[in-house]
Design a protein around this motif. Structure first.
Motif, short mmCIF file in Angstrom:
data_model
loop_
_atom_site.label_atom_id
_atom_site.label_comp_id
_atom_site.label_asym_id
_atom_site.label_seq_id
_atom_site.Cartn_x
_atom_site.Cartn_y
_atom_site.Cartn_z
N ILE A 257 -13.99 0.06 -9.01
CA ILE A 257 -14.11 1.16 -8.04
C ILE A 257 -13.11 2.27 -8.40
O ILE A 257 -13.44 3.45 -8.41
CB ILE A 257 -13.89 0.65 -6.61
CG1 ILE A 257 -15.05 -0.23 -6.17
CG2 ILE A 257 -13.72 1.82 -5.64
CD1 ILE A 257 -14.83 -0.95 -4.85
N GLY A 258 -11.87 1.86 -8.70
CA GLY A 258 -10.87 2.84 -9.10
C GLY A 258 -11.27 3.58 -10.35
O GLY A 258 -11.06 4.80 -10.46
N LEU B 202 -7.81 7.46 -3.11
CA LEU B 202 -8.75 6.34 -3.18
C LEU B 202 -8.61 5.59 -4.50
O LEU B 202 -8.68 4.35 -4.54
CB LEU B 202 -10.18 6.86 -3.00
CG LEU B 202 -10.52 7.44 -1.62
CD1 LEU B 202 -11.93 8.02 -1.62
CD2 LEU B 202 -10.36 6.38 -0.53
N VAL B 203 -8.42 6.32 -5.59
CA VAL B 203 -8.20 5.69 -6.90
C VAL B 203 -6.95 4.83 -6.85
O VAL B 203 -6.95 3.66 -7.28
CB VAL B 203 -8.08 6.75 -8.01
CG1 VAL B 203 -7.62 6.09 -9.32
CG2 VAL B 203 -9.41 7.46 -8.23
N SER B 204 -5.86 5.39 -6.32
CA SER B 204 -4.59 4.68 -6.27
C SER B 204 -4.69 3.41 -5.42
O SER B 204 -4.17 2.35 -5.80
CB SER B 204 -3.52 5.62 -5.72
OG SER B 204 -2.23 5.06 -5.83
N LEU C 89 0.80 -1.23 0.00
CA LEU C 89 0.00 0.00 0.00
C LEU C 89 0.84 1.28 0.00
O LEU C 89 0.40 2.29 -0.57
CB LEU C 89 -0.98 -0.01 1.18
CG LEU C 89 -2.05 -1.10 1.14
CD1 LEU C 89 -3.06 -0.90 2.27
CD2 LEU C 89 -2.76 -1.15 -0.20
N PRO C 90 2.03 1.31 0.61
CA PRO C 90 2.85 2.52 0.46
C PRO C 90 3.10 2.91 -0.98
O PRO C 90 3.25 4.09 -1.30
CB PRO C 90 4.15 2.15 1.19
CG PRO C 90 3.72 1.18 2.24
CD PRO C 90 2.64 0.36 1.58
N ASN C 91 3.15 1.91 -1.88
CA ASN C 91 3.35 2.21 -3.30
C ASN C 91 2.18 2.99 -3.89
O ASN C 91 2.34 3.68 -4.91
CB ASN C 91 3.52 0.91 -4.10
CG ASN C 91 4.77 0.15 -3.70
OD1 ASN C 91 4.91 -0.29 -2.56
ND2 ASN C 91 5.69 0.00 -4.63
N ALA C 92 1.00 2.89 -3.27
CA ALA C 92 -0.16 3.63 -3.73
C ALA C 92 -0.31 4.96 -3.01
O ALA C 92 -0.76 5.95 -3.60
CB ALA C 92 -1.43 2.79 -3.53
N ILE C 93 0.07 4.99 -1.74
CA ILE C 93 -0.12 6.19 -0.92
C ILE C 93 0.95 7.24 -1.22
O ILE C 93 0.66 8.43 -1.38
CB ILE C 93 -0.09 5.82 0.57
CG1 ILE C 93 -1.24 4.86 0.91
CG2 ILE C 93 -0.16 7.07 1.45
CD1 ILE C 93 -1.14 4.23 2.28
#
Length: 289
Positions: free
Chosen positions: A99-100, A46-48, A16-20
């Motif tokens: 959802i994304g 949220l998309v990420s 998840l850090p890769n998205a945040i």
């Protein structure tokens, strides 16, 4: 049947850090232009998150039905461990990606129509990483895709939807975040060289071999700190990013010491933590620029 906890583990929360981090960095880049729009930043986050969870379930499904995950030394895989049916995991992937996509349409509608094309490319990249008849993740292009989608696209996209333009600061942040994100995958694929070789999954690590993959991990972790020095041109506060260096050193420790298998799990975790810390510190500095 998989439990709720196993479904959560199957979503690979360590990634998840890769998205945040890209959204934090992109928002910092927008803030440096006095153009941060917080509701768009939240929506981009949220998309990420939806996309990376979708990617992880899609990889679980595709690797599972190919038998790539039959012998694993890493975290839980739902299909490979037969805790969930391939159809259920595929549906979870599709739901997350949908959802994304829906949330992304809001950003498209409030920013620029051509971002729709970027979104389509992201969805295709998510699915065909390990899906389809010729997955590019099986041909050594996984790290490049991570660099592009979770570095360049995610950071510059986040900056653009808020500031409606990008600049060299955003580009520098995108390169740094992409390097960190790729380092996470390099550590993962270094760990999996024996099983990937046996299953015919030709990752970049398999192509490079063990010693050069370890060198690549070090280079990717070093690159963001070179970017830190470059960002001093915008603000001397950017030097605060150096505070993430101990995490990067710790992330590389199992790699440079010759660790294998489960010994490399901390390298994945700490590479992600270094990414998150560097992005947060740098974004905060740019916000004060």
């Amino acid at each position: 049947m998989a439990t709720a906890a196993q479904w959560i583990e199957g979503a690979r929360p360590r990634t998840l850090p890769n998205a945040i981090a890209p959204v934090i960095a992109g928002t910092g880049a927008a803030a440096s232009l006095d153009a941060a729009v917080w509701w768009k930043a939240v929506l981009a986050l949220l998309v990420s998150l939806a996309l990376i969870i979708g990617v992880n379930y899609a990889n679980d499904y595709s690797d599972g039905i190919r038998g790539t995950d039959d012998e694993r030394v890493g975290p839980l895989r739902l299909v490979g461990s037969k805790l969930a049916s391939p159809a259920a995991v595929k549906n979870a992937a599709m739901l997350s990606l949908a959802i994304g996509a829906v949330l992304g349409l809001v950003l498209v509608a409030t920013t620029a129509w051509w971002l729709l094309l970027v979104g389509v490319a992201c969805l295709a990249g998510a699915w065909f990483y390990t899906g389809g008849s010729k997955p590019y993740g099986y041909s050594g292009f996984g790290e490049l895709a991570v660099f592009v989608f979770f570095g360049l696209v995610a950071v510059l996209g986040t900056q653009f939807v808020q500031a409606e333009r990008v600049d060299w600061v955003g580009a520098a942040l995108a390169v740094a975040v992409g390097s960190f994100s790729s380092a996470v995958l390099v550590a993962n694929n270094l760990r999996d060289i024996p099983t990937d070789t046996e299953s015919g999954k030709t990752t970049l690590a398999v192509k490079l071999g063990d010693p050069r993959t370890r060198t690549l991990h070090l280079a990717l972790l070093a690159a963001p700190f070179v970017v830190t020095l470059l960002l001093v041109i915008r603000t001397p506060f950017a030097l605060v990013g150096v505070l993430a260096l101990p995490l990067a050193v710790r992330a590389n420790a199992p790699v440079r010491s010759g660790g294998n298998g489960l010994e490399l799990i901390p390298a994945l975790r700490d590479s992600g933590l270094a990414l998150l810390a560097w992005s947060a510190l740098t974004a905060l500095a740019l916000g004060f620029a």
